[in-house]
Design a protein around this motif. Sequence first.
Motif, mmCIF file in Angstrom:
data_model
loop_
_atom_site.group_PDB
_atom_site.id
_atom_site.type_symbol
_atom_site.label_atom_id
_atom_site.label_comp_id
_atom_site.label_asym_id
_atom_site.label_seq_id
_atom_site.Cartn_x
_atom_site.Cartn_y
_atom_site.Cartn_z
ATOM 1 N N PHE A 230 2.944 18.601 7.924
ATOM 2 C CA PHE A 230 1.354 19.028 8.228
ATOM 3 C C PHE A 230 1.332 19.187 9.470
ATOM 4 O O PHE A 230 1.182 19.232 9.832
ATOM 5 N N GLN A 231 1.251 17.804 10.074
ATOM 6 C CA GLN A 231 0.806 17.108 11.387
ATOM 7 C C GLN A 231 1.982 17.966 12.107
ATOM 8 O O GLN A 231 1.822 17.957 13.245
ATOM 9 N N GLN A 232 3.278 17.565 11.497
ATOM 10 C CA GLN A 232 4.198 18.175 12.725
ATOM 11 C C GLN A 232 4.136 19.888 12.912
ATOM 12 O O GLN A 232 4.476 19.801 13.918
ATOM 13 N N ALA A 233 4.087 21.259 11.665
ATOM 14 C CA ALA A 233 3.594 21.803 12.721
ATOM 15 C C ALA A 233 2.480 22.038 13.078
ATOM 16 O O ALA A 233 2.780 22.773 14.004
ATOM 17 N N ILE A 234 1.399 20.988 12.717
ATOM 18 C CA ILE A 234 0.324 21.770 14.437
ATOM 19 C C ILE A 234 1.132 21.167 15.681
ATOM 20 O O ILE A 234 0.995 21.591 16.762
ATOM 21 N N ASN A 235 1.542 19.351 15.550
ATOM 22 C CA ASN A 235 1.934 19.169 16.234
ATOM 23 C C ASN A 235 2.805 20.421 17.325
ATOM 24 O O ASN A 235 3.291 20.390 18.745
ATOM 25 N N HIS A 236 3.685 21.123 16.890
ATOM 26 C CA HIS A 236 4.983 21.653 16.966
ATOM 27 C C HIS A 236 3.456 23.179 18.086
ATOM 28 O O HIS A 236 4.242 23.523 19.344
ATOM 29 N N THR A 237 2.495 23.471 17.341
ATOM 30 C CA THR A 237 1.842 24.500 18.089
ATOM 31 C C THR A 237 1.437 24.021 19.548
ATOM 32 O O THR A 237 1.288 24.108 20.481
ATOM 33 N N ILE A 238 0.518 22.780 19.105
ATOM 34 C CA ILE A 238 0.182 22.315 20.540
ATOM 35 C C ILE A 238 1.732 21.780 21.759
ATOM 36 O O ILE A 238 0.610 22.688 22.687
ATOM 37 N N SER A 239 2.397 21.549 21.294
ATOM 38 C CA SER A 239 3.254 20.923 22.289
ATOM 39 C C SER A 239 3.657 22.430 22.725
ATOM 40 O O SER A 239 4.136 22.545 24.220
ATOM 41 N N ARG A 240 4.009 23.937 22.307
ATOM 42 C CA ARG A 240 3.993 25.145 22.158
ATOM 43 C C ARG A 240 2.978 25.452 23.667
ATOM 44 O O ARG A 240 3.884 25.969 24.345
ATOM 45 N N ARG A 241 2.170 25.173 23.224
ATOM 46 C CA ARG A 241 0.795 25.849 24.240
ATOM 47 C C ARG A 241 1.184 24.726 25.495
ATOM 48 O O ARG A 241 0.670 26.078 26.357
ATOM 49 N N ILE A 242 0.810 23.740 25.476
ATOM 50 C CA ILE A 242 1.091 22.986 26.526
ATOM 51 C C ILE A 242 2.203 23.259 27.475
ATOM 52 O O ILE A 242 2.282 23.457 28.660
ATOM 53 N N VAL A 243 3.195 23.344 26.854
ATOM 54 C CA VAL A 243 4.731 23.862 27.289
ATOM 55 C C VAL A 243 4.943 24.908 27.937
ATOM 56 O O VAL A 243 5.365 25.076 29.311
ATOM 57 N N ASP A 244 4.287 25.870 27.399
ATOM 58 C CA ASP A 244 3.797 27.100 27.730
ATOM 59 C C ASP A 244 3.201 27.550 29.025
ATOM 60 O O ASP A 244 2.868 28.461 30.258
ATOM 61 N N ARG A 245 1.991 27.177 28.512
ATOM 62 C CA ARG A 245 1.249 26.674 29.935
ATOM 63 C C ARG A 245 1.060 26.320 31.622
ATOM 64 O O ARG A 245 1.320 26.307 32.755
ATOM 65 N N ALA A 246 2.331 24.587 31.190
ATOM 66 C CA ALA A 246 3.733 24.339 32.378
ATOM 67 C C ALA A 246 4.565 25.553 33.007
ATOM 68 O O ALA A 246 4.463 25.131 34.006
ATOM 69 N N ILE A 247 4.525 26.601 32.075
ATOM 70 C CA ILE A 247 5.982 27.571 32.797
ATOM 71 C C ILE A 247 5.335 28.357 33.475
ATOM 72 O O ILE A 247 6.239 28.558 34.220
ATOM 73 N N ALA A 248 4.037 28.614 32.510
ATOM 74 C CA ALA A 248 3.185 29.739 33.667
ATOM 75 C C ALA A 248 2.741 29.587 34.459
ATOM 76 O O ALA A 248 3.048 29.945 35.820
ATOM 77 N N GLU A 249 2.395 28.257 34.830
ATOM 78 C CA GLU A 249 1.857 28.040 36.183
ATOM 79 C C GLU A 249 2.552 27.196 36.795
ATOM 80 O O GLU A 249 1.888 26.385 38.188
ATOM 81 N N GLY A 250 3.971 26.323 36.297
ATOM 82 C CA GLY A 250 5.092 26.109 37.491
ATOM 83 C C GLY A 250 4.466 24.949 37.789
ATOM 84 O O GLY A 250 4.819 24.440 38.846
ATOM 85 N N LYS A 251 4.000 23.974 36.538
ATOM 86 C CA LYS A 251 4.037 22.409 36.845
ATOM 87 C C LYS A 251 3.882 21.825 35.957
ATOM 88 O O LYS A 251 5.690 21.973 35.194
ATOM 89 N N GLY A 252 4.535 20.618 35.664
ATOM 90 C CA GLY A 252 5.072 19.226 35.066
ATOM 91 C C GLY A 252 4.219 19.246 34.469
ATOM 92 O O GLY A 252 3.280 19.251 34.420
#
Length: 388
Positions: A230-252
């Motif tokens: 359950f925790q892994q599924a949530i972590n997957h979603t959170i990490s996806r959103r963080i990294v997607d934002r990094a990609i969109a904004e060209g940040k690390g």
Amino acid sequence: MQTLTVKCKLVLSKEQREALDTTMRAFAAACNDAIAVGRRLNTASNIRIHRVCYSDLRARHGLTANLAVRAIARAAGILKVKKRQCSTVRPTSIDYDARIFSFREADWTVSLSTVQGRIRVPLHIGDYQRTLLGSRKPTSAVVWKTRQGDYYIGIHINVETPPPEDEHGWIGVDLGIVNIATLDDGTAFSGDQIERVRARYERTRRSLQRKGTRGAKRVLKRLSGRERRFQQAINHTISRRIVDRAIAEGKGVRLEDLSGIRKSVRVRKSQRRRIHRWAFYDLRIKIAYKCALAGVPFELIDPRYTSQRCPVCGHTERANRKSQSKFVCRSCGLEANADVVGAINIALGGAVNHPEVALVDVETVLHGQDTGLRRRAATSPPSLGVGS
Ligand SMILES: [Zn+2]
């Protein structure tokens, strides 16, 4: 550069499975022999144990040179950890290094050394693993067997992340309990849902522990597996959103080093602490993987003082953090959400290694209005613009 583990299922013939099983038994027996030697000599030194029992282990268990080397290394690793000094190795895994394992991209297979000679095994993999493994030369791996009788290999690869240039900017991620992750722009991923589920599991766990029967223990084990997934599924979603934002904004992406979780984790029950530690670690790994796949710079920073430094004036004091959620700078009067302040300091590279960085202006801290950021009448330097 960071080391990632790519997990793949092995597609084995019956003979290959037997070869691995035999090797696992030999490997575990060799580990346990080496542990016994280490205990007798009262040492956890790889070299000393090697000198005493290397040829013996090879002869007795029919191991190739490097499988014996790996078994001794495993034993030394176990002896180094005080808590594990009484443990024994079960015949469910084998460690591999570059001499006894290789990966071939042409047909997605691995070659593994066993006590019955080399075997070449196809990997059952998807695009995710292909992307990570493609055109890489892995240097080590672990093969293991699950309770259900499936065989997996964890291949360790080194991933070059782009050099962290500060020009591209960073997203800072603060980890916590109330909010699992808070970003420097004020985005928060609430821990409510997780805490509710955790509390429910906790209640069930306690009543099962009181029972203490064998059946109850089995159920306990299953529960902890379910909670983790359950925790892994949530972590997957959170990490996806963080990294997607990094990609969109060209940040690390910048994260606190693991040791930093202590500051926000004040729990009494060791079980809870263990799960929290695990959850943070899991989230960090998931973010690291997604960054590596997308070529997004990823950095761990020293977490010290990130919760105490004012990102506007730089004043650092424990008392700046008034409560779990509230930050009030004792020097300039900045009032802000404590998690967001933490995340901003992390985005800046931490308070220890980058004490001299240009600090952010007030507007940057206050742009996340919905997270409870407010201005407050300044008691000192009004020139900083923190007017009422
Ligand atoms: Zn301040």
